[in-house]
Every structure is written in C-alpha cells, then in structure tokens.
Write a protein that holds these residues in place. Structure first.
Motif, PDB file in Angstrom:
ATOM      1  N   SER A  56      43.409 -18.810   1.164  1.00  0.00           N
ATOM      2  CA  SER A  56      43.149 -18.829   2.613  1.00  0.00           C
ATOM      3  C   SER A  56      42.295 -20.037   2.966  1.00  0.00           C
ATOM      4  O   SER A  56      41.101 -19.935   3.188  1.00  0.00           O
ATOM      5  CB  SER A  56      42.426 -17.532   3.021  1.00  0.00           C
ATOM      6  N   GLN A  57      42.910 -21.199   3.043  1.00  0.00           N
ATOM      7  CA  GLN A  57      42.177 -22.445   3.217  1.00  0.00           C
ATOM      8  C   GLN A  57      41.973 -22.840   4.675  1.00  0.00           C
ATOM      9  O   GLN A  57      41.115 -23.659   4.983  1.00  0.00           O
ATOM     10  CB  GLN A  57      42.919 -23.573   2.487  1.00  0.00           C
ATOM     11  N   ASN A  58      42.747 -22.274   5.579  1.00  0.00           N
ATOM     12  CA  ASN A  58      42.721 -22.756   6.962  1.00  0.00           C
ATOM     13  C   ASN A  58      41.893 -21.886   7.909  1.00  0.00           C
ATOM     14  O   ASN A  58      42.091 -21.904   9.111  1.00  0.00           O
ATOM     15  CB  ASN A  58      44.157 -22.860   7.499  1.00  0.00           C
ATOM     16  N   PHE A  59      40.962 -21.126   7.352  1.00  0.00           N
ATOM     17  CA  PHE A  59      40.131 -20.257   8.164  1.00  0.00           C
ATOM     18  C   PHE A  59      38.685 -20.719   8.114  1.00  0.00           C
ATOM     19  O   PHE A  59      38.263 -21.376   7.160  1.00  0.00           O
ATOM     20  CB  PHE A  59      40.255 -18.808   7.686  1.00  0.00           C
ATOM     21  N   GLN A 161      37.431 -17.770  -0.530  1.00  0.00           N
ATOM     22  CA  GLN A 161      38.836 -17.758  -0.158  1.00  0.00           C
ATOM     23  C   GLN A 161      39.497 -16.508  -0.716  1.00  0.00           C
ATOM     24  O   GLN A 161      39.079 -15.975  -1.759  1.00  0.00           O
ATOM     25  CB  GLN A 161      39.554 -19.000  -0.694  1.00  0.00           C
TER      26      GLN A 161
END
Length: 231
Positions: A56-59, A161
C-alpha cells in the motif's frame, strides 16, 4: 485405477481440515502424513501469495491526529477498497494508544460505517478487548509488511505498509485479501461501497484473530540497559 482415484480424493478432502486443526493434535496412524502434506501445501500457498503481494504505497503516512483529519483523508484514500482497509488500520493503531482512544473510537465508527461507537456494540467485545490489551497488539502489528514473529512484529504505526494479494467481488461487497506475517493463510477484510462513493469496512473479524506469538526478545536483553527503551 479406481484405487488411485480414491486415494487422491481422500487426500484432497483432508486439505481444508488441515487448515483449522491445531498443530498439537494427535492423529490416527496413517493420517498424520496427509495432514502434514496439507499444512505444507497451505504454507507454500501463503509463501506464493506473499511473493506477489502489492504494498500500500499510495496512501498517506503518519497517523491522523484528529477525527476531522481522519475523515479528510478518507475522502481520498477510501475511494478504493484497499484505501478503506488502510484507513481502518490507521484507526486501529490510533486506538492502541490510550491517550488517543477517544478520537480513534470515532474513526473506527466512521470507517466501519457503524451507527454507534463500537464499545457499545456487543459484536465487537473481543475486538475492543484486544485493542485495549497490549499483550494482543502484536496481532494488529502482524499486518505490517516486514514484520515477523522472529522480530517481535516490530513496526512503526507512523510509517507502515499493508501487503494486499487480491480482490474478490461478491454480491454487493468485496473481499480484500492481505498478508499477516503471523498466519499461514491470507486474511480477509470485507468492504462495501456506499452512496457517498467511499468504501467502508463491514467485516473485520480476520484482523483480530490470533496469530503466532512473537519471540520475546526482552528476556534475552533484560540485563542490558541499552535495550530498556528498545521495545
């Protein structure tokens, strides 16, 4: 030929059972080999899932300080199923800190689309109890990528993540599969999209099931003052 088909059918029928039988269970002679094979296949499946997991890199990193900030983040993050799961864990990690619990309770109520605070819902007695008891916090930390029983599920709630593996669309909700480093199987969170366009967690039962206990590193270093604040 019939004998071979019977053997294969018997083996396959035992695999689901192997997933839920405790490891210290005794087996009748001859069945233990089938059980061991079942556990091996499940472990290999979990390893394969880990190798293909999406982080979950885009949070946003860092936990929200207030309920207002949490809702603001949800407007962008919870537009995807995985984003809703990430916001759920942000709320959980806030709740683990007693001084932040009042705001975190509002966060959980919001992201789980509940009519009342979860403390007032008997359905969540175990969930709330495990968040309040520090001896169970490793369960929630096990979902952070890079943790393991061997490192005591060490992670930073301010920078973590999640490892997602797949989605499964059901009737009016979606199941999101992710990795817990303390479990041999993937864990599942159910999410649903509501009229406001955002996704919300509607079933979190897999996120507070017990996992393998962490190795206690404190005992090894109890004599060394340099480790007093390491855990």
């Amino acid at each position: 030929m019939k004998r071979r088909l019977f053997t294969c059918t018997a083996l396959l029928s035992l695999l689901p059972v192997a997933a839920c039988v405790p490891s210290n269970t005794r087996y009748p002679s001859g069945s233990s080999q089938l059980y061991d094979l079942g556990r091996t296949l499940l472990s290999e499946a979990a390893t394969s899932a880990s190798s293909t997991a999406r982080l979950s890199q885009n949070f946003p990193t860092g936990l929200p300080q207030t309920f207002s900030e949490f809702k603001s983040r949800c407007k962008s993050a919870a537009t995807s199923p995985e984003g809703a799961v990430k916001m759920y864990f942000d709320a959980v990690f806030c709740y683990l800190e007693p001084q932040r619990r009042a705001e975190a309770s509002k966060m959980l109520r919001y992201i789980m689309h509940s009519d009342v605070n979860l403390e007032n819902n008997r359905r969540y007695v175990t969930f709330i109890g495990r968040m309040k008891d520090p001896s169970f916090h490793y369960i929630f930390r096990s979902f952070a990528a890079g943790t393991s029983p061997e490192n005591g599920y060490s992670m930073s709630p301010q920078n973590y993540q999640l490892a997602f593996t797949k989605r499964s669309q059901e009737m009016d909700y979606m199941r999101i599969f992710l990795i817990s480093s303390g479990s041999d199987r993937q864990r599942v969170v159910w999410v649903k999209q509501y009229e406001d366009g955002l996704w919300y967690v509607i079933n979190n039962a897999d996120t507070y099931l017990d996992v393998r206990a962490p190795r206690d590193a404190r005992a090894e270093h109890s004599h060394d003052a340099d480790y007093d604040n390491a855990y």
